[in-house]
Design an enzyme around this catalytic site. Structure first.
Site, PDB file in Angstrom:
ATOM      1  CB  CYS A 170      -0.975  -0.006   1.167  1.00 46.94           C
ATOM      2  SG  CYS A 170      -0.219  -0.261   2.764  1.00 46.94           S
ATOM      3  CG  HIS A 210      -0.079   4.854   4.118  1.00 42.65           C
ATOM      4  ND1 HIS A 210      -0.140   3.487   4.055  1.00 42.65           N
ATOM      5  CD2 HIS A 210       1.059   5.146   4.785  1.00 42.65           C
ATOM      6  CE1 HIS A 210       0.906   2.972   4.665  1.00 42.65           C
ATOM      7  NE2 HIS A 210       1.633   3.962   5.119  1.00 42.65           N
TER       8      HIS A 210
END
Ligand code: NAG
Ligand code: NAG
EC number: 3.1.6.4
Length: 497
Positions: free
Chosen positions: A69, A107
């Site tokens: 990710c 993120h």
């Protein structure tokens, strides 16, 4: 009088049809292709997602852009983040009058200039990273949780995660945030974009008390069941508010299941090879469902036809077939064999709203609406990247590996295995093996587990590789490499988020 009412009704109808649809992206963390009943998971514990699939469209050939990710190790180590020069979907939607909210994991950098509210989002509830921890409070503070600009607490301290029992209320909190946001937007008649990026299925996995111990699959399954239940509630909420026909919902995951954490803390990639961090199918093929009641046509699975070179052909026949029974339902699923990518969600969302993608740069994603609404099949390759290296390419049903690598011998010898129980000699290699002159070729229809490379001498190999070489050459000729913005280093391919 009746005429006036009719005219009014017509006007309302015309206006409501013209209103641009809301967009909801449900992005799971480390959930695998094999985790949903609709994708064949045997304990069938995802009735809501299976229902969503039966009302919408299931994509069996949908890919992530990267098998992990975000390159991160501990949050303090990341200094980079999303650049202002990048145009994010919410920035464009905002210009079209949308209110944008991110719930969960961002993120893309934790420093102030990378804050989601600086990149098109109007609201944020969540965190710049995963729920790693608990950390030492002084040297290594726990990961912060934000509401919009404000840090409102930290994981473990203020948002409890009990690592012993696996209990945490975070999915419930993220669910409530979503329901509240949707209600507020509906009340104010404002179109919205909701990005629901939750992380209960990322190790350490968690679930709230009500779900703990309810799955046949252990704690990971409990987390999946709670997510499934929450998504059911979100979809029902849209229906209850009468906006489901004006809300496009897409469900997928950020990368394949993390087999290093499975089975207790990780999911399943079904029949596919290896998992997260690799460019085998298990690392990059994702469960994917499009849902848009009243728009996605009913009935039939969409069967792709491929020619002998593995090219998808346009003329497909919608054919009503029961592919597999879904939990208690026995519905006919609409299944698309369109090769899709998470990058397509950018272009597709813009297309829904009637916007064009930016013209000053190369956009990798395609508009999936013709595939979703008309059952079209668009011939396009999928490239599998690990770091900056193009490891493999898929064209039609064929996949050619230009590089193979699972993980290093050093890691492997410490017990870190990205392909547990799946050693395929010469394929799941522990050294980085280049095959550029003679790529390993698999037919994913006959061999979805990538176990039997085609013979180099076969006519099939020669013919298909001639076509794939052209696709790869075109890709390399037009590729403008980006500058890594997160401090990419070898940590990126080690145990990370
Ligand atoms: C979750 O919420 C319930 C109800 O408010 C509470 O009793 C419980 O302690 C919470 N659990 C955690 C781990 O925070
Ligand atoms: C995988 O299998 C091959 C051939 O049987 C063997 O040489 C190799 O050592 C095995 N690799 C691992 C990691 O077990």
């Amino acid at each position: 009088m009746a005429r006036a009412v009719l005219a009014l009704l017509w006007l309302r109808w015309a206006l409501s049809c013209a209103a641009p649809p809301n967009v909801v992206l449900l992005l799971m963390d480390d959930m695998g292709w094999g985790d949903l009943g609709a994708f064949g998971e045997p304990s069938k514990e995802t009735p809501n997602l299976d229902q969503m699939a039966s009302e919408g469209m299931l994509f069996l050939d949908f890919y992530t852009a990267s098998p992990l990710c975000s390159p991160s190790y501990t949050p303090q180590d990341i200094v980079g983040g999303i650049q202002d020069s990048e145009i994010l979907l919410p920035e464009l939607l905002k210009k079209a009058g949308y209110t944008n909210k991110i719930i969960g994991k961002w993120h893309l950098g934790h420093r102030p200039q990378f804050h989601p509210l600086k990149h098109g989002f109007d609201e944020w509830f969540g965190s710049p990273n995963c729920h790693f921890g608990p950390y030492d409070n002084r040297a290594h503070p726990n990961i912060p949780v934000y509401r919009d600009w404000e840090m409102i607490g930290r994981y473990y301290e203020d948002f409890k995660i009990d690592l012993k029992t696996g209990e945490a209320n975070l999915t419930q909190i993220y669910l409530q945030e979503a329901l509240d946001f949707i209600s507020k937007q509906q009340a104010s008649q404002q179109p919205f974009f909701l990005y629901w990026a939750i992380d209960a299925t990322h190790a350490p996995v968690y679930a709230s008390k009500h779900f703990l111990g309810t799955s046949q699959r252990g704690l990971y399954g409990d987390a999946v069941r709670e997510i499934d239940d929450s998504i059911g509630k979100i979809l029902k909420h849209l229906q209850k508010l009468g906006i489901s026909e004006n809300t496009f919902v897409f469900f997928t995951s950020d990368n394949g299941a993390a087999l290093i954490s499975a089975p207790k803390q990780g999911g399943s990639n079904g029949r596919f090879l290896c998992g997260k961090q690799t460019t085998f199918e298990g690392g990059m093929r994702e469960p994917a469902i499009a849902w848009w009641p009243g728009h996605i046509p009913a009935g039939g699975s969409l069967r792709a036809k491929y020619n002998s070179l593995g090219q998808a052909e346009e003329n497909m026949r919608p054919k009503p077939t029961v592919l597999f029974s879904v939990s208690k339902l026995n519905n006919v699923l609409k299944v698309s064999r369109q090769l899709g990518s998470v990058m397509d969600l950018f272009t597709t969302s813009l297309s829904l709203v009637g916007l064009q993608p930016p013209s000053d740069r190369q956009i990798d994603g395609i508009d999936l609406l013709p595939a979703i609404l008309q059952g079209k099949l668009i011939d396009r390759p999928i490239f599998y990247y690990r770091g900056n290296e193009m490891m493999a390419v898929r064209v039609g049903l064929y996949k050619a590996h230009y590089w193979t690598w699972s993980n290093s011998w050093e890691e492997y010898s410490k017990g870190i295995d990205f392909c547990p129980g799946q050693n395929v000699s010469g394929v799941t290699t522990h050294s980085q093996e280049e095959h550029s002159t003679l790529p390993l070729l698999f037919h994913l229809g006959r061999d979805p587990g990538e176990k039997y490379p085609l013979s180099f001498a076969s006519d099939e190999y020669q013919g298909v590789m001639r076509r794939i070489s052209v696709v790869v050459q075109q890709h390399k000729d037009t590729m403008v490499p980006g500058v890594p913005q997160l401090n990419v280093c070898d940590k990126a391919v080690m145990v990370s988020c």
